[in-house]
Write a protein that holds these residues in place. Structure first.
Motif, PDB file in Angstrom:
ATOM      1  N   ASN A   4       0.809  -1.225   0.000  1.00 50.78           N
ATOM      2  CA  ASN A   4       0.000   0.000   0.000  1.00 50.78           C
ATOM      3  C   ASN A   4       0.841   1.274   0.000  1.00 50.78           C
ATOM      4  O   ASN A   4       0.459   2.284   0.588  1.00 50.78           O
ATOM      5  CB  ASN A   4      -0.974  -0.001   1.189  1.00 50.78           C
ATOM      6  N   TYR A   5       1.993   1.193  -0.676  1.00 52.38           N
ATOM      7  CA  TYR A   5       2.858   2.361  -0.880  1.00 52.38           C
ATOM      8  C   TYR A   5       3.379   2.353  -2.309  1.00 52.38           C
ATOM      9  O   TYR A   5       3.410   1.324  -2.984  1.00 52.38           O
ATOM     10  CB  TYR A   5       4.055   2.333   0.079  1.00 52.38           C
ATOM     11  N   TRP A   6       3.830   3.521  -2.751  1.00 49.98           N
ATOM     12  CA  TRP A   6       4.500   3.634  -4.032  1.00 49.98           C
ATOM     13  C   TRP A   6       5.984   3.281  -3.868  1.00 49.98           C
ATOM     14  O   TRP A   6       6.604   3.634  -2.868  1.00 49.98           O
ATOM     15  CB  TRP A   6       4.390   5.061  -4.571  1.00 49.98           C
ATOM     16  N   TYR A   7       6.530   2.590  -4.872  1.00 48.71           N
ATOM     17  CA  TYR A   7       7.947   2.244  -4.882  1.00 48.71           C
ATOM     18  C   TYR A   7       8.539   2.543  -6.253  1.00 48.71           C
ATOM     19  O   TYR A   7       7.880   2.341  -7.279  1.00 48.71           O
ATOM     20  CB  TYR A   7       8.148   0.751  -4.602  1.00 48.71           C
ATOM     21  N   PRO A   8       9.801   3.004  -6.300  1.00 51.01           N
ATOM     22  CA  PRO A   8      10.484   3.131  -7.598  1.00 51.01           C
ATOM     23  C   PRO A   8      10.794   1.740  -8.130  1.00 51.01           C
ATOM     24  O   PRO A   8      11.364   0.904  -7.427  1.00 51.01           O
ATOM     25  CB  PRO A   8      11.762   3.901  -7.241  1.00 51.01           C
TER      26      PRO A   8
ATOM     27  N   LEU B 139      11.644   7.658   6.446  1.00 53.46           N
ATOM     28  CA  LEU B 139      10.255   7.884   6.072  1.00 53.46           C
ATOM     29  C   LEU B 139       9.634   6.572   5.609  1.00 53.46           C
ATOM     30  O   LEU B 139      10.322   5.703   5.052  1.00 53.46           O
ATOM     31  CB  LEU B 139      10.157   8.907   4.931  1.00 53.46           C
ATOM     32  N   LEU B 140       8.326   6.436   5.802  1.00 59.08           N
ATOM     33  CA  LEU B 140       7.603   5.295   5.267  1.00 59.08           C
ATOM     34  C   LEU B 140       7.526   5.400   3.739  1.00 59.08           C
ATOM     35  O   LEU B 140       7.423   6.506   3.209  1.00 59.08           O
ATOM     36  CB  LEU B 140       6.188   5.253   5.851  1.00 59.08           C
ATOM     37  N   PRO B 141       7.623   4.268   2.997  1.00 56.91           N
ATOM     38  CA  PRO B 141       7.635   2.900   3.506  1.00 56.91           C
ATOM     39  C   PRO B 141       9.002   2.400   3.928  1.00 56.91           C
ATOM     40  O   PRO B 141       9.128   1.645   4.872  1.00 56.91           O
ATOM     41  CB  PRO B 141       7.111   2.097   2.311  1.00 56.91           C
TER      42      PRO B 141
ATOM     43  N   ARG C 131      12.038   0.343  13.407  1.00 56.56           N
ATOM     44  CA  ARG C 131      11.269  -0.899  13.245  1.00 56.56           C
ATOM     45  C   ARG C 131       9.889  -0.750  13.887  1.00 56.56           C
ATOM     46  O   ARG C 131       8.860  -1.101  13.299  1.00 56.56           O
ATOM     47  CB  ARG C 131      12.007  -2.071  13.897  1.00 56.56           C
ATOM     48  N   LYS C 132       9.863  -0.247  15.099  1.00 58.05           N
ATOM     49  CA  LYS C 132       8.606  -0.094  15.843  1.00 58.05           C
ATOM     50  C   LYS C 132       7.685   0.905  15.146  1.00 58.05           C
ATOM     51  O   LYS C 132       6.483   0.669  14.986  1.00 58.05           O
ATOM     52  CB  LYS C 132       8.899   0.368  17.265  1.00 58.05           C
ATOM     53  N   PHE C 133       8.243   2.014  14.675  1.00 60.72           N
ATOM     54  CA  PHE C 133       7.435   3.040  14.008  1.00 60.72           C
ATOM     55  C   PHE C 133       6.805   2.487  12.743  1.00 60.72           C
ATOM     56  O   PHE C 133       5.622   2.734  12.459  1.00 60.72           O
ATOM     57  CB  PHE C 133       8.311   4.247  13.672  1.00 60.72           C
ATOM     58  N   MET C 134       7.559   1.729  11.959  1.00 63.35           N
ATOM     59  CA  MET C 134       7.042   1.189  10.710  1.00 63.35           C
ATOM     60  C   MET C 134       5.852   0.269  10.953  1.00 63.35           C
ATOM     61  O   MET C 134       4.832   0.352  10.250  1.00 63.35           O
ATOM     62  CB  MET C 134       8.146   0.426   9.974  1.00 63.35           C
ATOM     63  N   VAL C 135       5.991  -0.605  11.920  1.00 56.36           N
ATOM     64  CA  VAL C 135       4.912  -1.559  12.208  1.00 56.36           C
ATOM     65  C   VAL C 135       3.663  -0.832  12.687  1.00 56.36           C
ATOM     66  O   VAL C 135       2.533  -1.148  12.277  1.00 56.36           O
ATOM     67  CB  VAL C 135       5.378  -2.592  13.249  1.00 56.36           C
ATOM     68  N   GLU C 136       3.837   0.151  13.541  1.00 57.48           N
ATOM     69  CA  GLU C 136       2.688   0.842  14.139  1.00 57.48           C
ATOM     70  C   GLU C 136       2.024   1.833  13.198  1.00 57.48           C
ATOM     71  O   GLU C 136       0.838   2.142  13.358  1.00 57.48           O
ATOM     72  CB  GLU C 136       3.128   1.562  15.417  1.00 57.48           C
ATOM     73  N   ASN C 137       2.756   2.337  12.202  1.00 54.72           N
ATOM     74  CA  ASN C 137       2.218   3.410  11.365  1.00 54.72           C
ATOM     75  C   ASN C 137       2.073   3.060   9.894  1.00 54.72           C
ATOM     76  O   ASN C 137       1.704   3.925   9.091  1.00 54.72           O
ATOM     77  CB  ASN C 137       3.114   4.651  11.492  1.00 54.72           C
TER      78      ASN C 137
ATOM     79  N   ARG D 182       0.661   2.026   6.393  1.00 52.99           N
ATOM     80  CA  ARG D 182      -0.666   2.242   5.804  1.00 52.99           C
ATOM     81  C   ARG D 182      -1.374   0.906   5.589  1.00 52.99           C
ATOM     82  O   ARG D 182      -0.794  -0.050   5.085  1.00 52.99           O
ATOM     83  CB  ARG D 182      -0.516   2.978   4.471  1.00 52.99           C
ATOM     84  N   ARG D 183      -2.639   0.863   5.991  1.00 53.69           N
ATOM     85  CA  ARG D 183      -3.453  -0.352   5.829  1.00 53.69           C
ATOM     86  C   ARG D 183      -4.806   0.021   5.253  1.00 53.69           C
ATOM     87  O   ARG D 183      -5.296   1.131   5.485  1.00 53.69           O
ATOM     88  CB  ARG D 183      -3.642  -1.055   7.180  1.00 53.69           C
ATOM     89  N   PRO D 184      -5.438  -0.896   4.522  1.00 54.71           N
ATOM     90  CA  PRO D 184      -6.783  -0.612   4.002  1.00 54.71           C
ATOM     91  C   PRO D 184      -7.756  -0.389   5.153  1.00 54.71           C
ATOM     92  O   PRO D 184      -7.655  -1.027   6.211  1.00 54.71           O
ATOM     93  CB  PRO D 184      -7.142  -1.882   3.222  1.00 54.71           C
TER      94      PRO D 184
END
Length: 395
Positions: free
Chosen positions: A24-28, A275-277, A367-373, A375-377
């Protein structure tokens, strides 16, 4: 009696970070110049995607025909101007926009086409000379929502991009890009740092959420540039220090709110951000340059490392000099040699055990920030009610 042999485990299993990356993110995905007349396959987050151009527009579909599983990337745009791609096996032809089959060429024009005759289509954009893909379980957000300002604002910034393939899982490379104090050791004798004062080490690392809640900023305090270790000797070794005579030019310095141009003029508070992702920004105190390192998961054992060098626009001559300087020096010294020092180590990392320490504060926080924040449907209707019932039952 049989000896007990401990089984190897994945240290990331307990973090909640998925093996194939955050969806659920854009990637190059691909340099735009590499997609020409023929379709091309790319692999992202474990999914094989065929990219093709028609009348200047790029489309992205799952690279597997719904009929008998042939690769659509071996087909071609048989009807230019229609935005379609035709399978090389039996001529099933798909809309690049929706993924629906619009014709079965070997069965005649009157053949009924059921709704299930389709392949997955992906949101795709060309930006900054790069083809970006949204691989997810929800409708794509605007690309600009996932881009840092230095990539989104084409009027204020210009960029030069390179890419490399790493033979490792994306999580290992992502950890390497956090502020983890490896740079003062691994890169101390790289071409661009060998004549500079040693990066501070033994620092106290602090992390804080960015104002837009899309990532973390890192700050290091109270570091030292040399020390004596009992029973070992001095670090850095004397043989590595006699040539370090030049004054620092911003490398390794933190943003000073009182003197930093980045803070005063542009409101940039951190030199190093995640930054996410899975994006890392490393800039200069002047606020006129960022290295944007974008980690794109390919599969469980392969990662695409996109490096986008973003320069704040000046006058036309300044922009030209930025590009000349990158071509003559930075492309080799940093994008190749400096990064290769990381690549050699990261590709050899084994993720079956770890003992996190003081230098890993940034890694643990990210690691913790990525899991908690991540993006999810959105969960709505019956699906949301079912989840609520399961939570209630668990209580």
């Amino acid at each position: 009696m049989t000896a007990h042999i401990p089984t190897e485990t994945d240290v990331y299993a307990g973090t909640g970070l998925p093996e194939l990356g955050l969806r659920n993110y854009w990637y190059p995905a691909l340099a735009a110049w590499r997609l020409r007349r023929r379709p091309k396959t790319v692999r992202l987050l474990g999914e094989e995607v065929v990219l093709f151009r028609d009348s200047g527009r790029i489309h992205a579909l799952r690279d597997q025909c719904a009929h008998r599983g042939a690769r659509l990337s071996q087909g071609r745009c048989l009807y230019p101007g229609t935005g379609t791609l035709t399978c090389p096996y039996h001529g099933w032809t798909y809309s690049g926009e929706t993924g629906k089959c619009v014709a079965k060429l070997m069965e005649g024009p009157d053949t009924a086409i059921p709704a299930e005759a389709k392949v997955k289509s992906y949101a795709v954009r060309e930006h900054r000379g790069v083809i970006w893909l949204f691989v997810g379980d929800m409708d794509a957000v605007p690309l600009e929502e996932d881009l840092p300002e230095c990539l989104a604002d084409t009027d204020e910034w210009h960029t030069i991009s390179t890419w490399r393939t790493y033979r490792c899982n994306w999580r290992v490379l992502n950890d390497n890009l956090c502020y983890d104090l490896h740079a003062p050791f691994v890169h101390r004798n790289s071409p661009e740092l060998v004549f500079q004062p040693v990066f501070p080490f033994a620092s106290r690392i602090a992390t804080a959420p960015l104002e837009d809640s899309k990532g973390l900023g890192y700050a290091a305090r109270d570091g030292i540039t040399e020390a004596r270790y009992p029973g070992l000797g001095h670090f850095p070794p004397p043989r590595e220090t006699f040539w370090r005579r030049l004054k620092p030019r911003g490398r390794g310095k933190e943003m000073d709110p009182e003197t930093s141009q980045a803070v005063k003029r542009y409101g940039i508070r951190y030199r190093h951000m995640s930054l996410l992702p899975a994006v890392t920004l490393v800039g200069r105190p002047a606020g006129d340059y960022f290295m944007c390192r974008w980690v794109t998961p390919v599969d469980a054992e392969t990662t695409l490392f996109y490096s986008l060098n973003a320069f704040r626009r000046r006058h036309a001559l300044g922009t030209l000099l930025d590009r000349i300087g990158w071509a003559l020096w930075q492309s080799w010294a940093h994008d190749w040699v400096f990064s290769d020092q990381d690549k050699r180590i990261v590709e050899g990392v084994r993720s079956n055990a770890e003992q996190l320490s003081r230098s890993d504060v940034g890694v643990v926080a990210w690691r913790k920030f990525m899991v908690e924040n991540a993006r999810r449907p959105a969960i709505t209707g019956d699906e949301g009610a079912a989840g609520l019932r399961l939570e209630t039952a668990a209580e």
